[in-house]
Design an enzyme around this catalytic site. Structure first.
Site, PDB file in Angstrom:
ATOM      1  N   ALA A 262       0.849  -1.188   0.000  1.00  0.00           N
ATOM      2  CA  ALA A 262       0.000   0.000   0.000  1.00  0.00           C
ATOM      3  C   ALA A 262       0.886   1.241   0.000  1.00  0.00           C
ATOM      4  CB  ALA A 262      -0.938  -0.029   1.211  1.00  0.00           C
ATOM      5  N   ARG A 263       1.009   1.882   1.132  1.00  0.00           N
ATOM      6  CA  ARG A 263       1.912   3.007   1.335  1.00  0.00           C
ATOM      7  C   ARG A 263       2.547   2.863   2.706  1.00  0.00           C
ATOM      8  NH1 ARG A 263       1.645   3.484  -3.324  1.00  0.00           N
ATOM      9  NH2 ARG A 263       1.203   5.319  -4.622  1.00  0.00           N
ATOM     10  N   ASP A 287       7.224  -3.349   0.307  1.00  0.00           N
ATOM     11  CA  ASP A 287       7.515  -2.676  -0.955  1.00  0.00           C
ATOM     12  C   ASP A 287       7.533  -1.170  -0.780  1.00  0.00           C
ATOM     13  OD1 ASP A 287       7.910  -2.612  -3.841  1.00  0.00           O
ATOM     14  OD2 ASP A 287       5.852  -1.832  -3.962  1.00  0.00           O
ATOM     15  N   GLU A 292      10.783   7.445   1.845  1.00  0.00           N
ATOM     16  CA  GLU A 292      11.404   6.796   0.683  1.00  0.00           C
ATOM     17  C   GLU A 292      12.360   7.759  -0.012  1.00  0.00           C
ATOM     18  OE1 GLU A 292       8.443   5.089  -1.879  1.00  0.00           O
ATOM     19  OE2 GLU A 292       7.602   3.842  -0.299  1.00  0.00           O
ATOM     20  N   HIS A 311      10.011  -0.058  -3.635  1.00  0.00           N
ATOM     21  CA  HIS A 311       8.766   0.442  -4.243  1.00  0.00           C
ATOM     22  C   HIS A 311       8.727   0.080  -5.728  1.00  0.00           C
ATOM     23  CE1 HIS A 311       5.440   3.649  -3.558  1.00  0.00           C
ATOM     24  NE2 HIS A 311       5.047   2.755  -4.462  1.00  0.00           N
ATOM     25  N   ALA A 313       7.513  -3.301  -6.702  1.00  0.00           N
ATOM     26  CA  ALA A 313       6.719  -4.512  -6.897  1.00  0.00           C
ATOM     27  C   ALA A 313       5.647  -4.332  -7.961  1.00  0.00           C
ATOM     28  CB  ALA A 313       6.079  -4.945  -5.579  1.00  0.00           C
TER      29      ALA A 313
END
Length: 352
Positions: A262-263, A287, A292, A311, A313
């Protein structure tokens, strides 16, 4: 004398030329599609929408960039630049933006565009296959103890052991949109039980997702309690901010596995690290991260029970082609004045 085009679409993030030609071939009369690769950074991989760091336009290129933004009525992606140039500051005539991500609600709000009549369409559903496959990469790697196999292979050690199986296990899917639905379908193929947490639980939604149990957000902890695997694919909104906190981890079955596609902001990262350290959570496949790129000093990097994905996937060779399909369909509706038929329209109030 030629007339000016009624609609000018400007491509503001890297895109393969073959997809641009598909756009142009499918564009209705009166649409001009501007694609200037020299104004965009070189890509790092297939499907890269950001490009290599350090890209700078020359003075002449910057003038062309601003001129194109000033003329555009449609954008492929939000333009990026200095803080005061983000959003639509340089593109006052734009009425529709096609993004290359599904989770753009926070971005739209940060640009101050939520109360406007701007149409934003997203890449919702495009990444479902790739993200679902990543979730099963984590689940299979965990249940078959892939780290053990890798250690034994490196040590040239042939030592039989008893692995696990996904059959009979329960996966809880938090946020069962198109990604969650794909995970549920694959889980059925593995003979797993599926629990889902959705905004509006109903028998119809349960049937769509093949769930054993379906819950609303208020019953999140009930859903977590019986799950062997918890997959997060919910949008990041004020309601989901840090929804997986210490209380949520305490509600999970000891030894459960968490997968976040998700986040990062959906999870309280400090609580996650504590749960992984204590063994409450056996493994995490991440992920995304709260910050980030994940800072070099984060304990998550070196934890043996964590798999870090940068990040990526959702990224697959088919990604841009699928987003262009959405754009082409919507372009026809938009030009015809049939905006009510456009697909993947962002609900700016709900942020997804």
């Amino acid at each position: 004398m030629t007339s000016s085009p009624a609609h000018i679409a400007f491509i503001t993030s890297p895109l393969e030329s073959e997809h641009v030609e598909r756009m142009r071939a499918a564009a209705p009369a009166g649409v001009d599609i501007i694609f200037a690769p020299d104004l965009l950074p070189m890509t790092r991989y297939v499907g890269d929408h950001k490009g290599r760091d350090g890209f700078r336009r020359t003075g002449a290129q910057e003038r062309r960039w601003r001129e194109a933004l000033g003329r555009a009525t449609i954008l492929w992606d939000f333009p990026t630049g200095a803080e005061d140039e983000r959003g639509l500051a340089l593109a006052p005539n734009v009425r529709w933006v096609q993004t290359t991500s599904s989770g753009v609600g926070q971005q739209v709000h940060s640009f101050g565009l939520a109360p406007t009549d701007l149409i934003v369409t997203t890449a919702r559903g495009v990444h479902a296959d790739a993200l679902a496959e990543f979730a099963f990469l984590v689940m299979l790697g965990h249940v078959k103890d892939l780290p053990r196999l890798q250690r034994d292979q490196q040590a040239h050690r042939w030592e039989r052991y008893c692995g696990g199986e996904l059959s009979g296990k329960t996966v809880a899917i938090v946020g069962a949109g198109k990604v969650g639905a794909r995970i549920a379908a694959l889980a059925r193929a593995f003979d797993m039980s599926v629990t889902a947490v959705v905004n509006n639980p109903s028998p119809a939604r349960s049937a769509e997702l093949f769930t054993t149990d379906i819950y609303g957000q208020p019953d999140l902890h009930k859903a977590l309690a019986s799950a062997d695997y918890v997959v997060l694919c919910t949008p990041h909104t004020p309601q989901t901010e840090r929804m997986i906190d210490r209380t949520a981890f305490a509600a999970m079955k000891p030894g459960a596995v968490l997968i976040n596609i998700a986040r990062g902001q959906v999870v309280d990262e400090a609580a996650l690290i504590a749960a992984l350290s204590s063994g409450r959570i056996a493994f995490a496949g991440l992920d995304v991260a709260a910050v980030e790129p994940l800072p070099p000093g984060s304990p998550l990097w070196s934890m043996p029970n964590v798999l870090i994905s940068p990040h990526s996937a959702s990224t697959a060779p088919s990604e841009n082609g699928k987003i262009v399909d959405i754009f082409i369909e919507n372009l026809g509706h938009y030009v015809a004045g049939q905006t009510e038929k456009m697909i993947n329209v962002l609900d700016k109030a709900r942020m997804y």
